[in-house]
Design an enzyme around this catalytic site. Structure first.
Site, mmCIF file in Angstrom:
data_model
loop_
_atom_site.group_PDB
_atom_site.id
_atom_site.type_symbol
_atom_site.label_atom_id
_atom_site.label_comp_id
_atom_site.label_asym_id
_atom_site.label_seq_id
_atom_site.Cartn_x
_atom_site.Cartn_y
_atom_site.Cartn_z
ATOM 1 N N GLY A 52 0.808 -1.447 -0.192
ATOM 2 C CA GLY A 52 0.210 0.079 0.367
ATOM 3 C C GLY A 52 1.050 1.554 -0.962
ATOM 4 O O GLY A 52 1.854 1.386 0.649
ATOM 5 N N GLU A 53 0.617 2.214 -1.002
ATOM 6 C CA GLU A 53 2.216 3.257 -1.273
ATOM 7 C C GLU A 53 1.549 4.227 0.075
ATOM 8 O O GLU A 53 2.274 5.132 0.462
ATOM 9 C CB GLU A 53 0.870 3.958 -2.824
ATOM 10 C CG GLU A 53 -0.649 4.957 -2.264
ATOM 11 C CD GLU A 53 -0.937 5.131 -3.087
ATOM 12 O OE1 GLU A 53 -0.761 5.880 -4.517
ATOM 13 O OE2 GLU A 53 -0.623 3.260 -4.331
ATOM 14 N N ASN A 54 0.403 3.899 1.224
ATOM 15 C CA ASN A 54 0.354 4.578 1.760
ATOM 16 C C ASN A 54 0.747 3.692 3.294
ATOM 17 O O ASN A 54 1.318 5.111 4.020
ATOM 18 C CB ASN A 54 -1.057 4.994 2.383
ATOM 19 C CG ASN A 54 -1.511 3.311 3.328
ATOM 20 O OD1 ASN A 54 -1.128 2.705 2.100
ATOM 21 N ND2 ASN A 54 -2.784 3.806 3.223
#
Length: 226
Positions: A52-54
């Site tokens: 997840g890019e977060n």
């Protein structure tokens, strides 16, 4: 007459087929929207890491009422679960993974894709959007770019000769999966490699602005067992 499939069938068909592209050892980023469903369809015998890019490496399936953790979300704000041994980190580290070429595949939705593998998926001029997010980094940083989307919108084709919307990136798309089939982008153009059983080649071409090249090895589209 072109077959009509319901929305739920379309979305899960596409997600299931994309999940068949996942291989042992892959690090895969799933974009918001339809691509998030891919996590629920990955073969349990395939060992991969969903990123997840977060700031999460080791996403599991979307959360249900019994597994919901209010603090655990993906980049689209959906509640998710994590595999045992998952790793949490900040956005700077997350994008270092992406920009460093450590993501094997990214799965994104799209507004338009064209014969050259150009991708437009972040803005329709005149409409409010929250921003591009990580898409620009992902499509140039990932080793393989897979577009998962419905074949058309309101009767208008999304597979085009040339994208008319602002590009997210140029010449980066490798594979497209829609409810009608599977399409590869190579130096020759857009190649139909798998055909869904409800449609003929002629029907797929009629719903597509791009000129389709039909693979000599064309096979029926892999579909989930009902």
């Amino acid at each position: 007459m072109t077959a009509q499939l319901d929305k739920d069938t379309i979305r899960h068909r596409i997600a299931w087929r994309v999940a068949r592209e996942m291989k042992d050892g892959d690090v895969v980023n799933l974009g918001i929207g339809l691509p998030t469903l891919v996590a629920n369809h990955v073969d349990k015998e395939v060992e991969l890491l969903l990123q997840g890019e977060n700031g999460l490496l080791g996403i599991d399936q979307l959360a249900c009422e019994n597994t919901l953790d209010a603090d655990l979300v993906n980049a689209g704000g959906q509640h998710i679960t994590a595999v045992q041994g998952a790793c949490y980190f900040n956005s700077a580290d997350s994008f270092a993974i992406i920009r460093g070429g450590h993501v094997d595949a990214t799965v994104l939705g799209a507004l338009q894709v064209d014969e050259q593998g150009n991708l437009a998926n972040w803005i329709i001029p005149g409409k409010m959007v929250p921003g591009m997010g990580g898409a620009m980094d992902l499509v140039v940083g990932a080793k393989k770019v897979i577009v998962a989307m419905e074949h058309s919108v309101k009767g208008q084709p999304k597979l085009l000769k040339h994208c008319s919307l602002p590009l997210t990136a140029a010449n980066q798309v490798n594979l497209i999966v829609t409810e009608m089939g599977v399409f590869e982008i190579n130096e020759r153009g857009m190649v139909l490699t798998e055909l869904a059983p409800e449609f003929s080649i002629e029907e797929v071409q009629a719903a597509t602005e791009a000129t389709l090249l039909v693979s000599p090895d064309l096979v029926p589209m892999q579909l989930p067992v009902s």
